[in-house]
Design a protein around this motif. Structure first.
Motif, PDB file in Angstrom:
ATOM      1  N   CYS A   1     -22.373 -13.395  -6.099  1.00 33.10           N
ATOM      2  CA  CYS A   1     -21.243 -13.704  -5.211  1.00 33.10           C
ATOM      3  C   CYS A   1     -21.303 -15.157  -4.742  1.00 33.10           C
TER       4      CYS A   1
ATOM      5  N   SER B   1     -18.173 -17.047  -8.456  1.00 35.30           N
ATOM      6  CA  SER B   1     -17.622 -15.690  -8.362  1.00 35.30           C
ATOM      7  C   SER B   1     -16.169 -15.689  -7.925  1.00 35.30           C
ATOM      8  N   GLU B   2     -15.764 -16.665  -7.126  1.00 34.92           N
ATOM      9  CA  GLU B   2     -14.363 -16.720  -6.690  1.00 34.92           C
ATOM     10  C   GLU B   2     -13.429 -16.877  -7.878  1.00 34.92           C
TER      11      GLU B   2
ATOM     12  N   LEU C   1     -13.255 -13.546  -9.743  1.00 29.76           N
ATOM     13  CA  LEU C   1     -12.484 -12.532  -9.026  1.00 29.76           C
ATOM     14  C   LEU C   1     -10.990 -12.825  -9.050  1.00 29.76           C
TER      15      LEU C   1
ATOM     16  N   LYS D   1     -22.979 -12.828   1.595  1.00 28.38           N
ATOM     17  CA  LYS D   1     -22.140 -13.353   0.511  1.00 28.38           C
ATOM     18  C   LYS D   1     -21.287 -12.249  -0.097  1.00 28.38           C
TER      19      LYS D   1
ATOM     20  N   ARG E   1     -17.082 -12.006  -0.016  1.00 23.53           N
ATOM     21  CA  ARG E   1     -16.262 -11.909  -1.230  1.00 23.53           C
ATOM     22  C   ARG E   1     -15.499 -10.581  -1.254  1.00 23.53           C
TER      23      ARG E   1
ATOM     24  N   GLN F   1     -12.559 -10.943   0.972  1.00 19.45           N
ATOM     25  CA  GLN F   1     -11.592 -11.887   0.411  1.00 19.45           C
ATOM     26  C   GLN F   1     -10.747 -11.260  -0.688  1.00 19.45           C
TER      27      GLN F   1
END
Length: 348
Positions: free
Chosen positions: A23, A27-28, A31, A53, A57, A60
């Motif tokens: 994460c 990772s953003e 995702l 973390k 995520r 989010q």
């Protein structure tokens, strides 16, 4: 790689339940890419040893569940596929753990820290699961367009390609800090930096554009006190086609006065035309001249979207991944050769 029949039918018949390991920063982007596949796949679980973390995520991206370890997530029975976005030294263990359980894997590059271990991992998992390497640079739309022009014969026989990546990411700022390390702190500590972490993408993209490549010579340099690994490179390769072409790579992150980040700069010369890509503008020069402008931020995002969509597509139809493990071994062989032949010596 042999595709288990049970796995084919399982992944083709329903919405894929995705578990993502890691994460951190990247990772953003993973995702966001998965969120574009609503109705085909959904990230159901995240695993990261740093609970904060994972929780951040999950909030989010509305992910239902978090785990403190990869093994817990793999044993939960709540995922069909694994997306590995952890630090590269953990990739091999993650791939092995998923393979034991027959879970298909999409793994960030490289899937092992060195060539020898990558070869060992591939032998261990062969026939047990499917593995795609998330080598997304070749999925950038300007790379795909360059390949299309080459395939259409618009440049004729390619005779040379020059690739440059020049910036000041490792030049200390007014406070003595390194801009590239501020963006990605792990850059400071990896013993193999520029070639293994960044230029590996471009080696793969060059292989996609021109086919098998042979390493002729390499030089690696390091002048930055605040990092362990290489910060400059010069590489000479050639294609293995009947009409061989020279492939030249030049890169440094220590160019004083240049921007701290720089887009790709490709020049491809052929007997019937020239391709130039710089600052988002792709031009075909010669009798078939044309040009296309690309939004570089969107090209970056789309590379994640298209790579992940490719993973899902190939799981559904049973066809081979474009960036399967065998293909990625060829990129790793070139990168290992560059470190072996470079003038500077780095720990492996």
């Amino acid at each position: 790689m042999t595709i288990p029949q049970k796995e084919q039918s399982r992944t083709a018949e329903k919405v894929l339940r995705v578990g993502m390991a890691g994460c951190g920063w990247v990772s953003e982007h993973h995702l966001r890419a998965w969120s574009n596949l609503a109705g085909r796949a959904k990230v159901m679980c995240l695993a990261d040893p740093v609970k904060e973390k994972a929780a951040a995520r999950a909030a989010q991206f509305n992910v239902p569940r978090c785990f403190g370890s990869l093994e817990e997530m793999l044993d939960s029975g709540e995922i069909d596929v694994l997306d590995v976005a952890t630090p590269r030294e953990t990739h091999a263990a993650a791939v092995r753990a998923a393979a034991v359980r027959g879970i298909p894997v999409l793994c960030q590059k490289p899937f092992a820290p060195n060539l020898a271990e990558a070869e060992a991992v591939l032998e261990e998992i062969r026939g047990r699961t499917r593995l795609m390497i998330h080598e997304n640079w070749r999925f950038r739309p300007y790379i795909r367009q360059m390949r299309a022009w080459i395939d259409q014969g618009l440049v004729g026989q390619v005779t040379q390609c020059q690739f440059n990546l020049l910036n000041s990411g490792f030049v200390p700022d007014a406070e003595g800090k390194l801009p590239a390390v501020l963006r990605q702190p792990f850059f400071a500590d990896v013993p193999r930096m520029l070639m293994m972490e960044i230029l590996i993408h471009h080696v793969d993209a060059l292989r996609y554009l021109f086919g098998p490549l042979e390493l002729l010579g390499a030089w690696l340099g390091k002048s930055t006190a605040g990092i362990r690994g290489d910060d400059s490179a010069a590489v000479l390769m050639r294609t293995q086609s009947d009409a061989q072409a020279a492939i030249v790579m030049q890169a440094t992150m220590t160019a004083v006065g240049l921007p701290t980040r720089s887009p790709d700069h490709f020049q491809i010369f052929g007997t019937a035309g020239t391709i130039v890509f710089k600052d988002g503008l792709l031009r075909l020069l010669g009798p078939h001249s044309r040009e296309i402008t690309f939004d570089l931020d969107e090209a970056y995002r789309s590379s994640y979207r298209d790579a992940i969509a490719h993973f899902v597509d190939r799981l559904a139809d049973g066809k081979e991944f474009e960036t399967n493990a065998e293909d990625n071994l060829e990129t790793l062989r070139l990168v290992e050769g560059i470190y072996a032949n470079g003038l500077c010596e780095f720990q492996s």
